[in-house]
Motif scaffolding. Structure first.
Motif: not given
Length: 259
Positions: A102-103, A133, A137
């Motif tokens: 998860w960024a 992201a 992700e």
């Protein structure tokens, strides 16, 4: 029983300037990692020299050039030398956490600082928060982002000083991309420490290898990968200890048929 992941479709990119060696062109062969067997496909392709980027597995396919060679550290036989032991002691206070992919903004700001210092003008410097992201992700496989933080202060998490997007394969850890703080004279060698941590992490969990991606013969930027011994390189005869291949041209095993 039918195994759909055994029959992926492969594609080839158009030639583009090589980012590692001057006056050369690069080309990649790639396939998409999708469906319930994405992890098994990623494992199988990793053993024949592929790397993952988001939901794509790729490897060089550059015709006459074979400079890019897949390498992996033999974690079970790795022994720290004196310099590496000193580095481990220096960073023994860091808090290391395997986080879900998860960024965060903190990671992105660290990445921007790292790219500005180490790879100014590179293609990744154009990434925005959304691109980052996606990088973290969009993973169809067992992936983590390993965070390295300063000790906590007053119960609050310490500053993020390093991170690595890491895949877990059936036979090892694959370091997809690492980045870290480069401007602290009291914390030199963070990149080396992150690699050492992955090697020891793999060894502690019984995983035999740490995949470091491609070693590019003749590229000073990739020379650091040969410092971790024993290390194996992928050539025509399969995975071989690098010391036996340092004076020969190595080509990844041609084990796939292009669609």
């Amino acid at each position: 029983m039918t195994a759909p992941f055994r029959f992926p479709r492969f594609f080839v990119t158009s030639p583009s300037p090589c980012p590692y060696l001057p006056d050369r062109q690069e080309r990649k062969v790639f396939t998409e990692l999708t469906g319930p067997h994405a992890g098994e496909l990623n494992d199988a392709l990793g053993r024949i020299g592929f790397r993952r980027s988001q939901s794509v597995a790729y490897r060089p396919s550059c015709g006459s050039c074979t400079a890019c060679v897949s390498v992996r550290v033999v974690a079970g036989e790795f022994q720290l030398n004196a310099t590496q032991r000193k580095l481990r002691r220096r960073y023994s206070d860091l808090v290391v956490t395997a986080c879900r992919p998860w960024a965060t903004d903190e990671q992105f700001q660290l990445l921007r600082s790292y790219l500005s210092a180490r790879h100014p003008g590179g293609g990744m410097t154009m990434m925005d928060e959304s691109d980052y992201a996606d990088m973290v992700e969009q993973t169809p496989v067992n992936s983590h982002i390993i965070e390295y933080r300063e000790p906590s202060v007053d119960g609050r998490p310490g500053a993020l000083v390093g991170a690595c997007i890491t895949d877990q394969h059936a036979d090892g850890l694959s370091m997809i991309y690492s980045f870290f703080r480069t401007d602290d004279p009291l914390r030199p060698g963070l990149g080396t420490y992150i690699i050492l941590d992955h090697i020891l992490r793999a060894r502690a969990t019984g995983l035999p290898y740490v995949y470091l991606g491609y070693w590019v013969k003749g590229s000073a930027r990739m020379a650091y990968k040969t410092r971790y011994r024993p290390i194996e390189a992928l050539g025509p005869a399969g995975w071989t200890r690098l010391k036996e291949m340092e004076t020969v041209s190595a080509r990844p095993v041609e084990a796939v048929v292009l669609a």
